[in-house]
Design an enzyme around this catalytic site. Structure first.
Site, PDB file in Angstrom:
ATOM      1  N   SER A 577      -2.636   4.942  11.463  1.00 17.27           N
ATOM      2  CA  SER A 577      -4.055   4.415  12.077  1.00 17.27           C
ATOM      3  C   SER A 577      -5.212   5.205  11.345  1.00 17.27           C
ATOM      4  CB  SER A 577      -3.906   5.004  13.446  1.00 17.27           C
ATOM      5  OG  SER A 577      -4.918   4.776  14.025  1.00 17.27           O
ATOM      6  N   TYR A 590      -2.578  11.235  20.333  1.00 15.81           N
ATOM      7  CA  TYR A 590      -2.443  10.357  19.380  1.00 15.81           C
ATOM      8  C   TYR A 590      -2.787  10.590  17.919  1.00 15.81           C
ATOM      9  CZ  TYR A 590      -2.771   5.410  17.642  1.00 15.81           C
ATOM     10  OH  TYR A 590      -2.691   4.364  17.032  1.00 15.81           O
TER      11      TYR A 590
END
Length: 701
Positions: A577, A590
């Site tokens: 990501s 995250y």
């Protein structure tokens, strides 16, 4: 002549055929014959009808031969699978025939006989159909009839089975000469219902499509019934009795999961291959039998069989496949080396001055006592079909040996079919394979939006795909959709919890059993969560680490092990990501886990390089449409963190990007394919590719 279909064969349906013209009746008959493997194998046999049609040039009626074209399958073909040729021109070819040594040149005349500009190439069996004087002709390869055709006393037994109503002709390679001899034999023996070709199959005919079909299946049923009675009468032990006991299911699968990747890698030799496992009752009876070695050495009889399976299989003894590690690889390598040397010697003994060059000398069929049969080919469908053909060969050997003595084709005859110049020309006309043909990709999170898009991209380029996901309902639905779109041979679904080591290991075991191994891993399973640091619980932290760090480690580690065993390199692609490069507000757990994925990929790149295993990262950002993580709280949380309405999130992320463009699952799939395809990225490892429409803070450095 019998006018009824035997009750256990597919029945002719008058209601379904009502109103059909002659071409569609021929298609119906062909599909019906091909629907039962007792009648003919996949791609085997052909059908024809001589039909009067209006000539588009002269306007006069012309007799036209409709015959299955080259490379088709009677069971699945459509109307465009038939070649159409003028019968008067086909008959005129007799004046051009210069004899057996020149018969191959007759194939070059067939396009000149084409009716109505039909582009479907005529097959080598066309002269066999045109030479017979019947309106409807079938040429099938039923196991029961081939068993008689492959017996040492096949001619006498044919007379006994059919009481003189079916003729016999000795083996001759298909072609123009065989067509002429069929016509002569038929003329010399009026009143026949069919002709058995030694070592090959059955020709049969009728006045209509239905009569032809019913005659064909009745002749096959008579052969089956006679063989069954003879077996019962003689009380012969099948294949000489049982020598081995079948390994139990769990032990067999564990052995195959360990052996197949090694075998696949050793047989690849620069060209990727896929494997298929067959443990059907017929296979197990053969591989466990006392006569396995002598019968396997005789090779197959019907040309369709050995064109798919090579002249003989490789037997892997239990003493070899029970080894592990380097010892297993060495022992398998020795077996394959010996097989290749034997095949090369066969080529040297039999080659002609104009024979094509030696082809891949590796085995196609591999037999493992107690376990089953493995077939290897350039793609999954070809490997599966090769196995089906060898099952046909097993059936033939079983029936022939129970009644008489099985006889394979002479070695030179087999070679002349395998290395036939016409077959070589057909191979040369095959289109260039897609870049990922022969490759296997395992995609975690495969039932999600990004996972699906990646799977579709891989499948479009020829790969086989194993979808791994924890959501069983979604997995079943997506697997079924992809199998429908790309063929069931190419797609498998397996439940996998990436946080569970045993589940991950089992998923790779299923991939090995399905295809022989894995070449591409796309680690894509994921979650998303958001919380201020002081509200980030240990449970939330651990959940992110468990799925996004530990999970990525486990699936990559097992892929690494399998690729190492294969010895043919591989590609690991981790879907990380933008958050792995730059922190986002209120997403500490995250972001940290995504950063771990990037560093993990670099570690795999470092250790994988000497083995040809590449590892790279694709960093998406804000893939909202089609992505499952945006269907839960994540969407609400990101909207709150960025102080926008939830419905405005896509526009917010699009406008935030430098290019002002939205990012879709298909964009991530394209970047993933780039890293997966060696033709595109063979020299890329340890790299990061951002797919975020431009984010200055996330620039790699």
């Amino acid at each position: 002549m019998n006018t009824a279909t035997p009750p256990d064969f597919p029945q002719w349906d008058d209601a379904a055929t009502a109103g059909m013209d002659q071409p569609h009746l021929l298609l119906y008959r062909s599909n019906l014959l091909g629907s039962d493997l007792r009648i003919t194998n996949y791609g085997g046999g052909n059908t024809s009808a001589k039909i009067w049609q209006r000539d588009p040039l002269s306007g006069a009626d012309a007799e036209v031969l409709w015959v299955k074209g080259s490379g088709g399958d009677v069971g699945s073909m459509k109307l465009d699978g038939f070649s159409t040729l003028y019968m008067d021109k086909l008959r005129a070819l007799k004046g051009l025939y210069r004899g057996l040594e020149h018969e191959d040149e007759m194939v070059g005349y067939l396009p000149h006989c084409t009716f109505n500009l039909n582009a479907r190439a005529a097959s080598i069996d066309t002269p066999l159909h045109s030479s017979l004087p019947y309106a409807h002709v079938d040429h099938m390869h039923p196991d029961a009839v081939i068993a008689i055709a492959a017996m040492a006393n096949g001619e006498a037994i044919t007379r006994q089975v059919y009481e003189g109503t079916v003729g016999w002709m000795p083996w001759l390679r298909p072609g123009y000469e065989l067509g002429q001899r069929l016509a002569a034999y038929n003329a010399a023996h009026p009143g026949l219902r069919g002709i058995v070709l030694g070592g090959h199959g059955l020709f049969s005919w009728g006045e209509s499509s239905r009569a032809c079909y019913e005659n064909t299946v009745d002749l096959i049923e008579r052969a089956q019934a006679w063989l069954s009675r003879e077996r019962e009468r003689r009380q012969v032990q099948v294949f000489g009795g049982t020598r081995f006991d079948t390994l139990d299911g769990a032990a067999s699968e564990a052995t195959l999961a360990r052996v197949l990747p090694v075998l696949r890698g050793l047989a690849a030799q620069g060209s990727p291959k896929l494997l298929h496992v067959n443990t059907s009752p017929e296979v197990m009876q053969f591989v466990n039998s006392a006569e396995l070695e002598p019968l396997a050495a005789l090779g197959t009889s019907c040309p369709d069989h050995f064109l798919r399976t090579k002249i003989r299989p490789l037997i892997v003894p239990e003493a070899v496949y029970t080894l592990e590690g380097p010892a297993l690889k060495t022992a398998l390598d020795d077996l394959l080396t010996a097989y290749r040397a034997d095949y090369a010697a066969y080529y040297e003994r039999c080659k002609r001055a104009n024979s094509p060059a030696l082809r891949d000398p590796n085995p196609v069929v591999i037999l493992l006592p107690r376990i089953g049969m493995v077939t290897i080919a350039k793609d999954k469908a070809t490997a599966r079909i090769a196995g089906e053909f060898y099952v046909n060969a097993i059936n033939v050997m079983r029936e022939a040996n129970a009644v008489d003595q099985y006889v394979g084709l002479p070695e030179q005859e087999a070679f002349d079919i395998e290395y036939w110049l016409l077959e070589e020309a057909k191979l040369q006309r095959m289109p260039k394979p897609k870049p990922l043909v022969g490759k296997v990709a395992l995609v975690t999170g495969g039932a999600g939006g990004i996972g699906q898009a990646i799977a579709r991209r891989m499948l479009a380029e020829g790969a086989c795909v194993v979808l791994a996901d924890i959501d069983e309902d979604a997995l079943a639905s997506v697997t079924a959709d992809l199998a429908k779109a790309h063929g069931k041979d190419h797609v498998r679904g397996v439940r996998c919890d990436v946080t569970d080591e045993a589940s991950v290991i089992a998923a790779y075991g299923r991939a090995a059993l399905a295809f022989g191994g894995v070449d591409i891993l796309v680690s894509n399973a994921g979650i998303a969560s958001a919380a201020p640091i002081d509200e980030t619980t240990l449970a939330l932290w651990n959940r992110n680490q468990s799925i996004l760090a530990t999970g990525y480690f486990l699936v990559a580690r097992e892929a690494f092990k399998l690729m190492k065993a294969q010895g043919t390199g591989g590609s690991i692609v981790m879907i990380a990501s933008k958050n792995g490069m730059v922190a986002s507000n209120q997403a500490t757990a995250y972001c940290a886990a995504k950063a771990a994925e990037i560093q993990l990929s670099r570690s795999f790149a470092l250790e994988g390089a000497p083995l040809g295993i590449r590892s790279n990262v694709v960093n998406p950002d804000a893939v909202i449409r089609g992505s499952k993580i945006w269907t839960g709280k994540w969407s609400e949380e990101r909207a709150a963190a960025n102080k926008v309405d939830e419905g405005d999130l896509e526009a917010f992320y699009r406008d935030r990007s430098m290019l002002k463009r939205s990012v879709f699952p298909e964009d991530i799939a394209e970047a993933t394919y780039f890293f997966a395809c060696e033709d595109l990225s063979a020299k890329s490892t340890g790299n990061i590719l951002n797919v975020d429409a431009g984010n200055l803070a996330a620039f790699t450095r």
